[in-house]
Design a protein around this motif. Structure first.
Motif, PDB file in Angstrom:
ATOM      1  N   PRO A 265       0.808  -1.223   0.000  1.00 46.25           N
ATOM      2  CA  PRO A 265       0.000   0.000   0.000  1.00 46.25           C
ATOM      3  C   PRO A 265       0.841   1.272   0.000  1.00 46.25           C
ATOM      4  CG  PRO A 265       0.012  -0.979   2.174  1.00 46.25           C
ATOM      5  CD  PRO A 265       0.707  -1.954   1.276  1.00 46.25           C
ATOM      6  N   GLU A 266       2.124   1.148   0.364  1.00 41.19           N
ATOM      7  CA  GLU A 266       3.022   2.300   0.354  1.00 41.19           C
ATOM      8  C   GLU A 266       4.280   1.936  -0.420  1.00 41.19           C
ATOM      9  OE1 GLU A 266       3.836   3.163   4.379  1.00 41.19           O
ATOM     10  OE2 GLU A 266       1.858   4.007   4.806  1.00 41.19           O
ATOM     11  N   VAL A 267       4.644   2.780  -1.378  1.00 43.21           N
ATOM     12  CA  VAL A 267       5.823   2.517  -2.204  1.00 43.21           C
ATOM     13  C   VAL A 267       6.729   3.746  -2.175  1.00 43.21           C
ATOM     14  CG1 VAL A 267       6.696   1.868  -4.476  1.00 43.21           C
ATOM     15  CG2 VAL A 267       4.445   1.051  -3.723  1.00 43.21           C
ATOM     16  N   LEU A 268       7.958   3.539  -1.692  1.00 41.99           N
ATOM     17  CA  LEU A 268       8.988   4.570  -1.761  1.00 41.99           C
ATOM     18  C   LEU A 268       9.851   4.269  -2.974  1.00 41.99           C
ATOM     19  CD1 LEU A 268      10.096   4.770   1.990  1.00 41.99           C
ATOM     20  CD2 LEU A 268       8.317   6.073   0.814  1.00 41.99           C
ATOM     21  N   VAL A 269       9.970   5.228  -3.886  1.00 47.12           N
ATOM     22  CA  VAL A 269      10.663   4.988  -5.156  1.00 47.12           C
ATOM     23  C   VAL A 269      12.005   5.709  -5.166  1.00 47.12           C
ATOM     24  CG1 VAL A 269      10.531   5.169  -7.668  1.00 47.12           C
ATOM     25  CG2 VAL A 269       8.440   4.808  -6.328  1.00 47.12           C
ATOM     26  N   LEU A 270      13.056   4.948  -5.479  1.00 45.98           N
ATOM     27  CA  LEU A 270      14.390   5.509  -5.708  1.00 45.98           C
ATOM     28  C   LEU A 270      14.619   5.541  -7.218  1.00 45.98           C
ATOM     29  CD1 LEU A 270      16.335   3.516  -2.960  1.00 45.98           C
ATOM     30  CD2 LEU A 270      15.795   5.963  -2.911  1.00 45.98           C
ATOM     31  N   PRO A 271      14.357   6.675  -7.879  1.00 44.06           N
ATOM     32  CA  PRO A 271      14.458   6.717  -9.342  1.00 44.06           C
ATOM     33  C   PRO A 271      15.891   6.688  -9.850  1.00 44.06           C
ATOM     34  CG  PRO A 271      13.863   8.877  -8.477  1.00 44.06           C
ATOM     35  CD  PRO A 271      13.829   7.930  -7.313  1.00 44.06           C
ATOM     36  N   ASN A 272      16.844   7.103  -9.031  1.00 44.72           N
ATOM     37  CA  ASN A 272      18.277   7.012  -9.362  1.00 44.72           C
ATOM     38  C   ASN A 272      18.626   7.653 -10.697  1.00 44.72           C
ATOM     39  OD1 ASN A 272      18.622   5.675  -6.934  1.00 44.72           O
ATOM     40  ND2 ASN A 272      18.510   3.634  -7.853  1.00 44.72           N
ATOM     41  N   GLY A 273      17.969   8.786 -10.997  1.00 43.57           N
ATOM     42  CA  GLY A 273      18.300   9.528 -12.210  1.00 43.57           C
ATOM     43  C   GLY A 273      17.738   8.956 -13.488  1.00 43.57           C
TER      44      GLY A 273
END
Length: 559
Positions: A388-396
């Protein structure tokens, strides 16, 4: 042996579209880098590629391309449907003008080509509220004028070459016409894309593509009209300098949508209203009572409401140019309330086998970006995460505005999505190292954000072409050291570039250096840089991983 004919028929136009797609694809990065950096920056080339690809896909699926008019109409419809950005909208309207000019023609003679380009220029001018000199618009107008100068007896080859030559001359002139181009020392990116397509047309009708020696970058000069600009954001060059109003106001959002169930009078009223809300206004039709609308503004909701007053809206796209706090305050951005608690996942965008293993070992869900990440690709990856919760590390992997678009589409009543400010994989690793799923969401996100933000990062790359940087001109093959997104070192030797980059980044202090070695790095690079650190910065701890990424020879983070 190729023999130029007296007419351009449907097969020739199909070949123009297919070769044009290939040419834009091959030179996309060249168009994108006209923000003076020696690595891709900006999205004009990408926007043109997406638009041309949509046009060609429509042509291939239409099945009704027996005449020249059929081909141009199919290309226009496809470009209209898939147009991306200001440059894509203008290209779509150009094709619509060419299609309307040919009506039911089975083929195009010299006069027909000239009429098509002239109508294209007229329709593009009509679509834009305030066309600007020094843009793709002025390059198109020059091409149309060049094609129309030839008199009776001219062949299609003569007209095509005259149009392309005039476009090339106009492209070179753009750097003297627009402040943002003069200050950056570059020609207009959208204009380059148009010239490439016109040169491909020359190849189709003559058998040979012009071999041009153009100066795409020059030494930056003061503003053409000595007016101070307040927006130096490279990502806005495509939006602010390709046919729309040249303005000093900061517009944080790009709004695009389709309007149906309307008429010319209501659409003109819509245009007038949008002119009061922002700039870069374009209203283009598909010839079948549907319009595509484009505007840059500070209040996207007002732009959408204006469209609702004109007709039925669909495919609404809102893209934010910047995410910093000042712009959010200026545009009265609304902060979302996110649920606090359990079932939290971290999704990391990763390039390279070694890097993927590192992130997975720390408990992240990994989505691979060994090829350029796309908005649909990241959106699908987020939706596939069962949490239900997503932390996204897009990394550029995507620009800020594209991340906003992904976030807006990914969030719903059952999922909260938060993007953390990691612009490199080394920042992502630092952020992931402090992740604690037992903490409250906001506390976890804050801690991870702080870890990423306090990690200074850099990279080593090889210059692919001659270009102007903040520290001078680099030549193909030079070793480049980047601090963040900026080139700060140019050397002939890669190890020397790495050592100089480390010294510059460590000048502000640091206790830990993390190196992520790319797949193209020469043997011994990390070892030689570690030896440099041991000799000149003995207080610093060094950790080296084999990331296997293809974009950077080496990524380094300093904590």
């Amino acid at each position: 042996m190729f023999e130029a004919g007296d007419v351009v028929d449907a097969p020739a136009l199909r070949r123009w579209a297919e070769l044009g797609l290939k040419a834009i694809e091959e030179r996309r990065d060249e168009i994108n880098v006209l923000n003076v950096f020696p690595v891709p920056d900006g999205d004009t080339g990408t926007n043109l590629l997406i638009t041309v690809r949509s046009a060609v896909d429509w042509l291939h699926s239409s099945g009704t391309s027996q005449t020249a008019a059929d081909v141009l109409d199919a290309l226009a419809r496809g470009a209209f449907t898939g147009a991306r950005g200001n440059s894509g909208v203008i290209l779509a309207q150009m094709l619509r003008g060419m299609a309307d000019a040919t009506a039911t023609a089975e083929h195009l003679d010299a006069a027909g080509i000239a009429r098509a380009l002239d109508r294209a220029a007229v329709e593009v001018m009509r679509a834009l509220s305030t066309p600007a000199d020094g843009t793709i618009v002025s390059v198109l107008r020059a091409a149309a004028a060049g094609a129309s100068r030839l008199g009776a007896g001219a062949t299609p080859a003569d007209v095509a070459l005259a149009a392309a030559d005039a476009a090339a001359a106009a492209l070179q002139h753009t750097v003297t016409q627009l402040d943002v181009l003069a200050e950056a020392g570059v020609v207009d990116a959208g204009g380059l894309g148009l010239m490439i397509l016109l040169d491909v047309f020359v190849e189709v009708v003559t058998g040979e593509r012009p071999d041009r020696r153009l100066t795409l970058t020059t030494r930056p000069v003061p503003p053409v009209r000595s007016a101070a600009r307040h927006d130096d954001t490279p990502a806005r060059n495509d939006a602010a300098a390709h046919g729309g109003t040249v303005t000093h106001a900061v517009q944080d959002y790009e709004v695009m949508y389709f309007v149906s169930g309307s008429d010319d009078k209501r659409m003109e009223t819509l245009r007038t209203r949008l002119d009061t809300l922002g700039d870069s206004v374009a209203v283009v039709g598909d010839g079948a009572r549907t319009w595509s609308v484009h505007v840059h503004c500070c209040v996207p909701g007002a732009a959408v409401e204006a469209g609702l007053a004109a007709g039925s809206l669909h495919r609404i796209e809102i893209t934010c140019f910047a995410l910093d706090a000042v712009h959010r305050d200026n545009c009265d951005s609304e902060l979302r309330q996110r649920p606090a608690s359990a079932g939290r996942a971290v999704l990391a965008v990763v390039e390279g086998d070694g890097a993927a293993q590192l992130f997975e070992a720390e408990g992240a869900v990994v989505v691979r970006a060994d090829r350029p990440m796309t908005i649909p690709g990241l959106l699908d990856a987020i939706r596939a995460v069962d949490a239900p919760e997503v932390l996204v590390l897009p990394n550029g992997s995507l620009s800020e505005q594209n991340l906003v678009a992904v976030g807006a589409a990914a969030r719903d009543d059952h999922r909260a999505v938060m993007f953390l400010p990691s612009w490199s994989m080394v920042q992502g690793l630092a952020s992931l190292a402090v992740h604690d799923a037992e903490r409250e969401s906001v506390d976890d996100a804050f801690t991870m954000t702080e870890a990423a933000a306090t990690t200074r990062w850099g990279s080593l790359r090889i210059a692919q072409e001659r270009a102007l940087t903040w520290v001078g001109t680099c030549e193909p093959g030079n070793s480049l050291g980047l601090a963040g997104h900026d080139v700060v070192v140019i050397e002939h030797d890669l190890v020397a570039a790495g050592a100089s980059l480390l010294d510059k980044i460590l000048a502000a202090g640091g206790e830990l250096v993390t190196m992520l070695v790319g797949s193209g790095a020469p043997d011994g690079l990390a070892e030689q840089l570690t030896a440099h650190l041991d000799a000149h910065h003995p207080e610093v701890e060094v950790v080296v991983y084999h990331g296997g990424q293809g974009s950077d020879l080496l990524q380094l983070g300093v904590e």
